[in-house]
Design an enzyme around this catalytic site. Structure first.
Site, PDB file in Angstrom:
ATOM      1  N   HIS A 159       3.326  -5.520 -17.786  1.00  0.00           N
ATOM      2  CA  HIS A 159       2.234  -6.484 -17.955  1.00  0.00           C
ATOM      3  C   HIS A 159       1.016  -5.753 -18.531  1.00  0.00           C
ATOM      4  O   HIS A 159       1.108  -4.565 -18.887  1.00  0.00           O
ATOM      5  CB  HIS A 159       1.933  -7.222 -16.648  1.00  0.00           C
ATOM      6  CG  HIS A 159       1.560  -6.334 -15.485  1.00  0.00           C
ATOM      7  ND1 HIS A 159       0.480  -5.482 -15.506  1.00  0.00           N
ATOM      8  CD2 HIS A 159       2.146  -6.168 -14.267  1.00  0.00           C
ATOM      9  CE1 HIS A 159       0.394  -4.853 -14.350  1.00  0.00           C
ATOM     10  NE2 HIS A 159       1.409  -5.232 -13.587  1.00  0.00           N
ATOM     11  N   CYS A 178       7.454   1.097   2.734  1.00  0.00           N
ATOM     12  CA  CYS A 178       7.219  -0.136   1.982  1.00  0.00           C
ATOM     13  C   CYS A 178       8.011  -0.061   0.680  1.00  0.00           C
ATOM     14  O   CYS A 178       7.779   0.851  -0.134  1.00  0.00           O
ATOM     15  CB  CYS A 178       5.737  -0.322   1.690  1.00  0.00           C
ATOM     16  SG  CYS A 178       5.463  -1.657   0.521  1.00  0.00           S
ATOM     17  N   CYS A 219       1.904  -4.348   4.580  1.00  0.00           N
ATOM     18  CA  CYS A 219       1.351  -3.475   3.543  1.00  0.00           C
ATOM     19  C   CYS A 219       0.258  -4.263   2.834  1.00  0.00           C
ATOM     20  O   CYS A 219       0.505  -5.380   2.365  1.00  0.00           O
ATOM     21  CB  CYS A 219       2.450  -3.080   2.541  1.00  0.00           C
ATOM     22  SG  CYS A 219       1.772  -2.471   0.981  1.00  0.00           S
ATOM     23  N   HIS A 247       1.280  -5.238  -0.878  1.00  0.00           N
ATOM     24  CA  HIS A 247       2.417  -6.126  -1.157  1.00  0.00           C
ATOM     25  C   HIS A 247       2.559  -7.273  -0.172  1.00  0.00           C
ATOM     26  O   HIS A 247       3.376  -8.168  -0.366  1.00  0.00           O
ATOM     27  CB  HIS A 247       3.715  -5.299  -1.192  1.00  0.00           C
ATOM     28  CG  HIS A 247       3.717  -4.309  -2.311  1.00  0.00           C
ATOM     29  ND1 HIS A 247       3.316  -3.008  -2.161  1.00  0.00           N
ATOM     30  CD2 HIS A 247       4.008  -4.470  -3.627  1.00  0.00           C
ATOM     31  CE1 HIS A 247       3.379  -2.389  -3.334  1.00  0.00           C
ATOM     32  NE2 HIS A 247       3.787  -3.249  -4.224  1.00  0.00           N
TER      33      HIS A 247
HETATM   34  O1  ME8 Z   1       4.214   3.403  -9.954  1.00  0.00           O
HETATM   35  N1  ME8 Z   1      -4.036  -2.167 -13.743  1.00  0.00           N
HETATM   36  O2  ME8 Z   1       5.518   2.465 -11.606  1.00  0.00           O
HETATM   37  P1  ME8 Z   1       4.826   1.049 -11.850  1.00  0.00           P
HETATM   38  C1  ME8 Z   1      -4.018  -0.996 -14.379  1.00  0.00           C
HETATM   39  N2  ME8 Z   1       7.357   4.247 -11.213  1.00  0.00           N
HETATM   40  N3  ME8 Z   1      -2.908  -0.236 -14.513  1.00  0.00           N
HETATM   41  C2  ME8 Z   1      -1.782  -0.705 -13.968  1.00  0.00           C
HETATM   42  C3  ME8 Z   1      -1.724  -1.937 -13.288  1.00  0.00           C
HETATM   43  C4  ME8 Z   1      -2.933  -2.688 -13.182  1.00  0.00           C
HETATM   44  N4  ME8 Z   1      -2.988  -3.857 -12.577  1.00  0.00           N
HETATM   45  N5  ME8 Z   1      -0.469  -2.130 -12.872  1.00  0.00           N
HETATM   46  C5  ME8 Z   1       0.247  -1.058 -13.285  1.00  0.00           C
HETATM   47  C6  ME8 Z   1       5.180   3.403 -10.677  1.00  0.00           C
HETATM   48  N6  ME8 Z   1      -0.531  -0.202 -13.948  1.00  0.00           N
HETATM   49  C7  ME8 Z   1       6.113   4.601 -10.677  1.00  0.00           C
HETATM   50  C8  ME8 Z   1       5.464   5.713 -11.465  1.00  0.00           C
HETATM   51  S1  ME8 Z   1       5.499   8.192 -12.482  1.00  0.00           S
HETATM   52  C9  ME8 Z   1       6.368   9.576 -12.159  1.00  0.00           C
HETATM   53  C10 ME8 Z   1       6.263   6.987 -11.475  1.00  0.00           C
HETATM   54  C11 ME8 Z   1      -0.110   1.069 -14.580  1.00  0.00           C
HETATM   55  O3  ME8 Z   1       5.753   0.259 -12.686  1.00  0.00           O
HETATM   56  C12 ME8 Z   1      -0.802   2.259 -13.933  1.00  0.00           C
HETATM   57  O4  ME8 Z   1      -0.733   3.364 -14.783  1.00  0.00           O
HETATM   58  O5  ME8 Z   1       4.365   0.465 -10.578  1.00  0.00           O
HETATM   59  C13 ME8 Z   1       0.079   2.490 -12.743  1.00  0.00           C
HETATM   60  O6  ME8 Z   1      -0.055   3.776 -12.189  1.00  0.00           O
HETATM   61  C14 ME8 Z   1       1.451   2.306 -13.337  1.00  0.00           C
HETATM   62  O7  ME8 Z   1       1.274   1.254 -14.306  1.00  0.00           O
HETATM   63  C15 ME8 Z   1       2.432   1.926 -12.247  1.00  0.00           C
HETATM   64  O8  ME8 Z   1       3.581   1.409 -12.786  1.00  0.00           O
END
Ligand code: ME8
Length: 511
Positions: A20, A128, A146, A149
């Site tokens: 997104h 979680c 949590c 979530h």
């Molecule tokens: O955490 N606003 O993946 P993820 C700004 N797989 N940035 C955002 C956001 C928001 N509302 N939502 C997501 C994970 N992001 C793990 C990471 S790395 C070794 C493993 C961005 O799919 C932001 O960079 O939940 C966040 O840290 C990342 O997407 C999390 O994506």
């Protein structure tokens, strides 16, 4: 092969969703920095893609009555399509179910175990699935859910393996002291330092149940905890880069390590700023140079949730408007250290003000004048304004872009438009109609075009498509700034002849 190397990463994203606007934000930030470094003569490695060994992907596949492998294949393709649509200039893609990643993670766990940083213990904790992370009672809200979530964490009680993070408390403190800019921006680094002061507990890195994941090499009855595997993706792509097909070629890109920059969101800063450097040290690898932490985007002040139906699709949004509008908004509406509530209206307003009106009007003003005079303009820069030009270029390169301050960089470049507009108002070239004033007129026009050329170079990492078009329209053969051998300084100081032959359509039409 260039000798200057730069390695940048985005988080690898979970595949229980398609990306997104929040995910797009991180990938666009990384893309701008990668393009900037390429223009500045660096050989850039830029890695991204998907984190697949998660329980939430497994649950999603079960919900859809799909086989997990088919589900992951489908989602990886969907993610890639988003990044390709947005022209994210990645060079490396990684899926954590790939054999090369399994192989590497098992190697590092074995190494870490042999270095005495992994021990067996009893795990009794709350977990979680949404966060894919363990929780303490004090992390939960008053309903024992949590807070992110709004789900009840699982209670897990089992014997498994722990990474001895507690052995790294002092080492990390020292590392932060020696690297005061390790985490950017400062407010996020301070949060991490506070966290480090409070407690560092050993954490579980394997799970006893036969879950989906990478088999734990020292105990085949267990699988690796998803975060412990996921972080190592950044190294897998250096150790076993896929340069052709799926062949595993060891160490091919290890000269890119340590990574120059990990771009991450604030909710995973702890994993990257505290756990990751410790995990690397334990396995005998150097620590990354910088972690850039972005704030969170909300929609109607709510966290973005598929179930709430409030997720903004970056593909739809940029198709409706443009990539440039989306990027301008995400990078200039708010500083990186802030959270921000997404507003379509505000995005359109900013585009109209900055790109359509400011840049568009200025271009039109002197395009008409230049066409009246003649095709070729070659003269010298007006002394009255040359100081401002050199001020912009030295400031741009050495200060802002190199400290990854993208908002300030853009703000400052836009500010220089005002100086340029004022220059036009002061010099009033449209009044210079007499033959004897021709030289003065040409001089002013040359100055304006030179200024525009510089601005187009500064803006290229952000709006590469339109800036390329702009440079092309003034007949500068910068057909591929990211591949040419000149660095920023050389580009800035180049002497050019401009050819203005025809009137153009507006570069950024008003919306
Ligand atoms: O955490 N606003 O993946 P993820 C700004 N797989 N940035 C955002 C956001 C928001 N509302 N939502 C997501 C994970 N992001 C793990 C990471 S790395 C070794 C493993 C961005 O799919 C932001 O960079 O939940 C966040 O840290 C990342 O997407 C999390 O994506």
């Amino acid at each position: 092969m260039k000798d200057k190397k730069f390695y940048i990463t985005t988080p690898i994203y979970y595949t229980n969703w398609v990306p997104h606007i929040g995910h797009a934000y991180s990938s666009l930030v990384a893309d701008v920095i990668a393009r900037y470094k390429r223009i500045d003569g660096f050989d850039v490695k830029f890695s991204t893609w998907v984190d697949e060994n998660s329980q939430k992907a497994l649950l999603k596949a079960q919900d859809l009555w799909m086989n997990i492998v088919d589900y992951l294949d489908m989602m990886a393709t969907k993610h890639q399509a988003v990044w390709d649509w947005l022209n994210i200039s990645y060079t490396d893609f990684i899926r954590t179910t790939e054999p090369r990643h399994h192989k590497f993670v098992q190697e590092v766990i074995q190494k870490t175990f042999e270095a005495w940083f992994i021990k067996k213990g009893n795990y009794e904790w709350l977990y979680c699935i949404g966060c894919e992370s363990f929780k303490k009672v004090e992390d939960l809200n008053t309903d024992w859910l949590c807070p992110d979530h709004l789900t009840k964490p699982e209670i897990i009680k089992e014997e498994n393996y722990f990474f001895e993070l507690s052995k790294f408390q002092e080492k990390l403190e020292k590392f932060y002291e020696e690297n005061p800019n390790f985490t950017i921006p400062n407010n996020r680094f301070n949060e991490m330092k506070t966290f480090l002061k409070e407690w560092l507990e050993d954490f579980s890195i394997s799970r006893n149940k036969k879950l989906f994941g990478i088999p734990f090499p020292i105990d085949k009855e267990q699988v690796t905890y998803v975060w412990y595997d996921a972080l190592f993706n950044y190294l897998t792509v250096c150790k076993y880069p896929v340069k052709s097909g799926l062949s595993i070629s060891p160490d091919l890109d290890m000269d890119f390590w340590p990574a120059d920059l990990h771009v991450v969101g604030k909710e995973i800063a702890r994993f990257h700023v505290i756990y990751w450097p410790a995990m690397l040290e334990a396995a005998g690898y150097e620590k990354p140079k910088n972690v850039l932490v972005t704030g969170f985007i909300t929609v109607d002040w709510q966290k973005i949730w598929k179930s709430l139906g409030n997720a903004i699709d970056p593909v739809e949004f940029s198709a409706k408007y443009s990539r440039d509008l989306m990027l301008l908004y995400l990078l200039t509406a708010f500083p990186i250290w802030n959270d921000w509530d997404f507003s379509e209206e505000q995005a359109v307003f900013m585009y109209n003000a900055k790109l359509a009106n400011n840049l568009g009007n200025l271009l039109n003003r002197f395009l008409v004048l230049s066409l009246k005079i003649w095709g070729k303009i070659q003269w010298k820069i007006d002394d009255k304004i040359s100081y401002n030009i050199s001020q912009l270029t030295s400031w741009y390169d050495s200060i802002r872009m190199n400290s990854y301050d993208l908002k300030q960089t853009l703000d400052k470049v836009f500010l220089f438009w005002d100086i340029l507009n004022k220059y036009l108002d002061d010099t009033k070239p449209w009044n210079l109609k007499d033959e004897s004033q021709l030289e003065e007129l040409i001089n002013i026009l040359y100055t304006l075009w030179e200024w525009l050329r510089i601005m187009a170079i500064c803006l290229y990492p952000f709006f590469y498509d339109k800036m390329w078009e702009l440079l092309n329209r003034i007949w500068l053969n910068y057909w591929d700034l990211e591949k040419c051998d000149l660095n920023f300084n050389e580009l800035f100081n180049k002497t050019e002849t401009f050819t203005i032959k025809e009137k153009w359509e507006a570069l950024y039409p008003r919306i």
